[in-house]
Design a protein around this motif. Structure first.
Motif, mmCIF file in Angstrom:
data_model
loop_
_atom_site.group_PDB
_atom_site.id
_atom_site.type_symbol
_atom_site.label_atom_id
_atom_site.label_comp_id
_atom_site.label_asym_id
_atom_site.label_seq_id
_atom_site.Cartn_x
_atom_site.Cartn_y
_atom_site.Cartn_z
ATOM 1 N N VAL A 80 -45.118 -22.544 -32.319
ATOM 2 C CA VAL A 80 -46.380 -23.298 -32.319
ATOM 3 C C VAL A 80 -46.674 -23.832 -30.922
ATOM 4 O O VAL A 80 -47.820 -23.764 -30.450
ATOM 5 N N SER A 81 -45.661 -24.332 -30.217
ATOM 6 C CA SER A 81 -45.896 -24.858 -28.873
ATOM 7 C C SER A 81 -46.271 -23.745 -27.895
ATOM 8 O O SER A 81 -47.067 -23.961 -26.983
ATOM 9 N N ARG A 82 -45.736 -22.532 -28.076
ATOM 10 C CA ARG A 82 -46.128 -21.427 -27.198
ATOM 11 C C ARG A 82 -47.579 -21.015 -27.472
ATOM 12 O O ARG A 82 -48.324 -20.696 -26.559
ATOM 13 N N HIS A 83 -47.979 -21.020 -28.724
ATOM 14 C CA HIS A 83 -49.384 -20.728 -29.050
ATOM 15 C C HIS A 83 -50.291 -21.810 -28.474
ATOM 16 O O HIS A 83 -51.384 -21.510 -27.984
ATOM 17 N N LEU A 84 -49.851 -23.055 -28.517
ATOM 18 C CA LEU A 84 -50.625 -24.142 -27.921
ATOM 19 C C LEU A 84 -50.724 -23.949 -26.410
ATOM 20 O O LEU A 84 -51.797 -24.136 -25.823
ATOM 21 N N GLU A 85 -49.637 -23.557 -25.779
ATOM 22 C CA GLU A 85 -49.661 -23.316 -24.339
ATOM 23 C C GLU A 85 -50.656 -22.210 -23.991
ATOM 24 O O GLU A 85 -51.433 -22.335 -23.039
ATOM 25 N N ALA A 86 -50.654 -21.123 -24.761
ATOM 26 C CA ALA A 86 -51.603 -20.033 -24.516
ATOM 27 C C ALA A 86 -53.041 -20.517 -24.727
ATOM 28 O O ALA A 86 -53.939 -20.167 -23.955
ATOM 29 N N GLN A 137 -53.263 -12.511 -26.997
ATOM 30 C CA GLN A 137 -52.215 -12.061 -27.918
ATOM 31 C C GLN A 137 -51.663 -13.214 -28.759
ATOM 32 O O GLN A 137 -50.924 -12.979 -29.709
ATOM 33 N N PHE A 138 -52.010 -14.437 -28.399
ATOM 34 C CA PHE A 138 -51.465 -15.614 -29.069
ATOM 35 C C PHE A 138 -52.563 -16.392 -29.780
ATOM 36 O O PHE A 138 -52.640 -17.605 -29.695
ATOM 37 N N GLN A 139 -53.414 -15.681 -30.489
ATOM 38 C CA GLN A 139 -54.462 -16.326 -31.263
ATOM 39 C C GLN A 139 -53.845 -17.028 -32.468
ATOM 40 O O GLN A 139 -52.802 -16.616 -32.979
ATOM 41 N N PRO A 140 -54.499 -18.081 -32.959
ATOM 42 C CA PRO A 140 -53.956 -18.805 -34.111
ATOM 43 C C PRO A 140 -53.760 -17.934 -35.351
ATOM 44 O O PRO A 140 -52.861 -18.181 -36.142
ATOM 45 N N HIS A 154 -42.452 -14.214 -19.750
ATOM 46 C CA HIS A 154 -41.951 -13.213 -20.700
ATOM 47 C C HIS A 154 -40.797 -13.770 -21.530
ATOM 48 O O HIS A 154 -40.720 -13.547 -22.735
ATOM 49 N N GLN A 155 -39.905 -14.512 -20.890
ATOM 50 C CA GLN A 155 -38.769 -15.083 -21.609
ATOM 51 C C GLN A 155 -39.219 -16.134 -22.611
ATOM 52 O O GLN A 155 -38.632 -16.264 -23.682
ATOM 53 N N ARG A 156 -40.238 -16.914 -22.264
ATOM 54 C CA ARG A 156 -40.711 -17.962 -23.173
ATOM 55 C C ARG A 156 -41.554 -17.401 -24.319
ATOM 56 O O ARG A 156 -41.465 -17.869 -25.440
ATOM 57 N N PHE A 157 -42.394 -16.430 -24.038
ATOM 58 C CA PHE A 157 -43.338 -15.951 -25.039
ATOM 59 C C PHE A 157 -42.853 -14.725 -25.805
ATOM 60 O O PHE A 157 -43.339 -14.462 -26.900
ATOM 61 N N GLY A 158 -41.937 -13.955 -25.260
ATOM 62 C CA GLY A 158 -41.463 -12.735 -25.910
ATOM 63 C C GLY A 158 -40.892 -12.941 -27.301
ATOM 64 O O GLY A 158 -41.243 -12.199 -28.225
ATOM 65 N N PRO A 159 -40.027 -13.938 -27.518
ATOM 66 C CA PRO A 159 -39.413 -14.091 -28.842
ATOM 67 C C PRO A 159 -40.266 -14.832 -29.883
ATOM 68 O O PRO A 159 -39.791 -15.104 -30.975
ATOM 69 N N ALA A 181 -50.199 -26.506 -18.481
ATOM 70 C CA ALA A 181 -50.293 -26.115 -19.887
ATOM 71 C C ALA A 181 -48.931 -26.224 -20.559
ATOM 72 O O ALA A 181 -48.819 -26.704 -21.691
ATOM 73 N N ARG A 182 -47.884 -25.808 -19.853
ATOM 74 C CA ARG A 182 -46.532 -25.867 -20.420
ATOM 75 C C ARG A 182 -46.101 -27.311 -20.661
ATOM 76 O O ARG A 182 -45.532 -27.639 -21.699
#
Length: 128
Positions: free
Chosen positions: A83-89, A68-71, A35-40, A116-117
């Motif tokens: 961009v890196s969080r979207h890549l992780e998802a 929720q993190f589609q391109p 949540h902390q990584r993807f929320g913002p 993935a991270r």
């Protein structure tokens, strides 16, 4: 007779290089960390709002949460972090529904989150 790692390497033409990959212990608060990584993460104005409750399964991130993190939801002026969080998802989706499918059709196991991270956060020169 059991094939060895060297046998598989020879037959497939893949080199045996680098450190062995093993299971990483997941911390009890892995969901809060996600949540902390993807929320913002910045999103397009027309993208649906981020819903953290979709991550509620303790066995791993659900497919509904990952989608929720589609391109198409990336903000046009997204920073490298977004961009890196979207890549992780995307990697979690790839691991859970393409490469390492399991009987848990609605989620990817939480043990794949650190892999993935680490791939998403790696510098381009560090990725072979």
């Amino acid at each position: 007779m059991t094939p060895t790692l060297q046998d598989v390497s020879y037959l497939l033409g893949l080199p045996c290089a680098g450190a062995a990959v093993g299971v990483i212990d997941m911390q009890a608060d892995w969901m809060n960390d996600m949540h902390q990584r993807f929320g913002p993460v910045e999103r397009k104005e027309d993208a649906p709002p981020y819903v953290p409750e979709f991550l509620a399964d303790a066995r791993g991130p659900t497919k509904k949460w990952i989608l929720q993190f589609q391109p198409t939801y990336i903000h046009p002026q997204a920073n490298a972090y977004a961009v890196s969080r979207h890549l992780e998802a995307y990697l979690l989706w790839l691991f859970g529904w393409v490469m390492f499918t399991s009987g848990q059709g609605h989620l990817v196991t939480r043990t794949l989150v650190p892999y993935a991270r680490s791939i998403a956060d790696a510098h381009a020169d560090d990725v072979p």
